[in-house]
Write an enzyme that holds these catalytic residues in place. Structure first.
Site, PDB file in Angstrom:
ATOM      1  N   ASP A 104       0.856  -1.185   0.000  1.00  0.00           N
ATOM      2  CA  ASP A 104       0.000   0.000   0.000  1.00  0.00           C
ATOM      3  C   ASP A 104       0.897   1.241   0.000  1.00  0.00           C
ATOM      4  OD1 ASP A 104      -1.834   2.002   0.411  1.00  0.00           O
ATOM      5  OD2 ASP A 104      -2.689   1.167   2.250  1.00  0.00           O
ATOM      6  N   ASP A 106       1.035   5.588  -0.435  1.00  0.00           N
ATOM      7  CA  ASP A 106       0.288   6.851  -0.416  1.00  0.00           C
ATOM      8  C   ASP A 106       1.226   8.011  -0.721  1.00  0.00           C
ATOM      9  OD1 ASP A 106      -2.232   5.756   0.345  1.00  0.00           O
ATOM     10  OD2 ASP A 106      -1.482   5.557   2.400  1.00  0.00           O
ATOM     11  N   ASP A 226     -13.328  -2.225  -1.033  1.00  0.00           N
ATOM     12  CA  ASP A 226     -12.144  -2.181  -0.175  1.00  0.00           C
ATOM     13  C   ASP A 226     -12.593  -1.945   1.266  1.00  0.00           C
ATOM     14  OD1 ASP A 226     -10.062  -0.996   1.430  1.00  0.00           O
ATOM     15  OD2 ASP A 226      -8.906  -0.634  -0.371  1.00  0.00           O
TER      16      ASP A 226
END
Length: 312
Positions: A104, A106, A226
């Site tokens: 993940d 960001d 999600d």
């Protein structure tokens, strides 16, 4: 020859021609018009889940979901009602949950090109994966050893993962640590559905046979869900109008006139589709929707299988 005899002869000839033409319109439902196949093997692949600033197009988040050699079972049934036409239903499903991985990323700082936050989750489970495909093939060219034609069909594919545990690095490494082992962090589901068109071919020499299929779609619809379990947030996205490319290569050997052992390779690529996103707070029930190109969904996967085909 008498006139009546001539008339009778003509009627007989015309009647025979009419019966022959009529018989050609009757579909073949004899056992030898049906073929079944079963195979087992492995599925691997990778999906992407993206979030964008809908106004600027800047990427805010990307989650990479991997599938690592998940065991699958395939099934296939075909019917040849006419020599020039084949109706087919095929599909595959995972036999059990399998191994995966999730990363993940960001980008919280719009002035920074590199990611600011990253979490890695090696203990990611592929909960299930499956696909079904309904299609028709029209054979335009045929000979004793080969045939080639066009195909059209409808296909739907699903994937599901759960990421547990893992490690994180936030704010450019200012905050690092580990998630509790075995605790669910994120769950993710994808579904792709589409009509498609394509080309099909078959070539046989002696007891060896090679089949090839190419599929294309410009009409893919994708949905995802999600679940951020630790934040009690749900994200849902829908996209449409993205592209798909797929190919199937099948090579086999007839061990009897009716039975063939074969190996098959398939590759599928769902290009990124962009669309709106919805965020749901599971504690308050509040929901926020953002339109435009706020989210992206994509996948590519391949299977390798071996099995047996039988024509009745």
């Amino acid at each position: 020859m008498k006139k009546s005899s001539i008339v009778a002869t003509i009627i007989t000839i015309l009647s025979g021609s009419a019966n022959a033409a009529s018989s050609q319109l009757i579909p073949n439902i004899s056992p030898d018009s049906f073929t079944v196949a079963a195979s087992t093997g492995m599925l691997s692949g990778k999906s992407h889940e993206m979030l964008y600033d809908a106004e600027t197009g800047r990427k805010i988040s990307q989650l990479d979901w991997k599938i690592k050699n998940v065991a699958i079972l395939k099934g296939d049934i075909s019917w040849d009602p006419y020599s020039f036409l084949t109706l087919n239903a095929r599909g595959w499903t995972s036999l059990a949950s399998g191994s995966g991985n999730m990363d993940d990323y960001d980008w919280m700082n719009e002035n920074q090109s590199e990611w600011t936050d990253h979490s890695s989750h090696p203990a990611t489970n592929v909960n299930h994966a499956n696909e079904y495909d309904l299609n028709v093939k029209g054979w335009l060219l045929q000979d004793e050893n080969y045939k080639a034609g066009i195909t059209a069909g409808y296909q739907e594919t699903r994937f599901s993962w759960t990421a547990t545990g893992g490690s994180y690095s936030y704010n450019n490494g200012a905050y690092t640590g580990n998630f509790p082992k075995g605790v669910r962090v994120i769950g993710y589901n994808q579904r792709f559905s589409m009509p498609y068109i394509g080309l099909a071919g078959q070539y046989r020499i002696n007891d060896f046979e090679l089949n090839a299929l190419f599929k294309f779609s410009d009409w893919v619809r994708a949905h995802d869900n999600d679940e951020h379990y630790m934040r009690d947030l749900t994200f849902r996205e829908k996209t449409s109008g993205s592209r798909y490319y797929g190919t199937v290569i099948n090579a086999g050997y007839y061990v009897t006139p009716n039975a063939k052992v074969f190996a098959e390779f398939t590759y599928s690529k769902y290009d990124e589709g962009k669309g709106g996103t919805q965020t749901i707070d599971k504690n308050s029930g509040d929901s926020v929707s953002i339109g435009g190109d706020a989210a992206g969904i994509s996948n590519k996967n391949y299977t390798v299988t071996a099995g047996l085909q039988y024509r009745f």
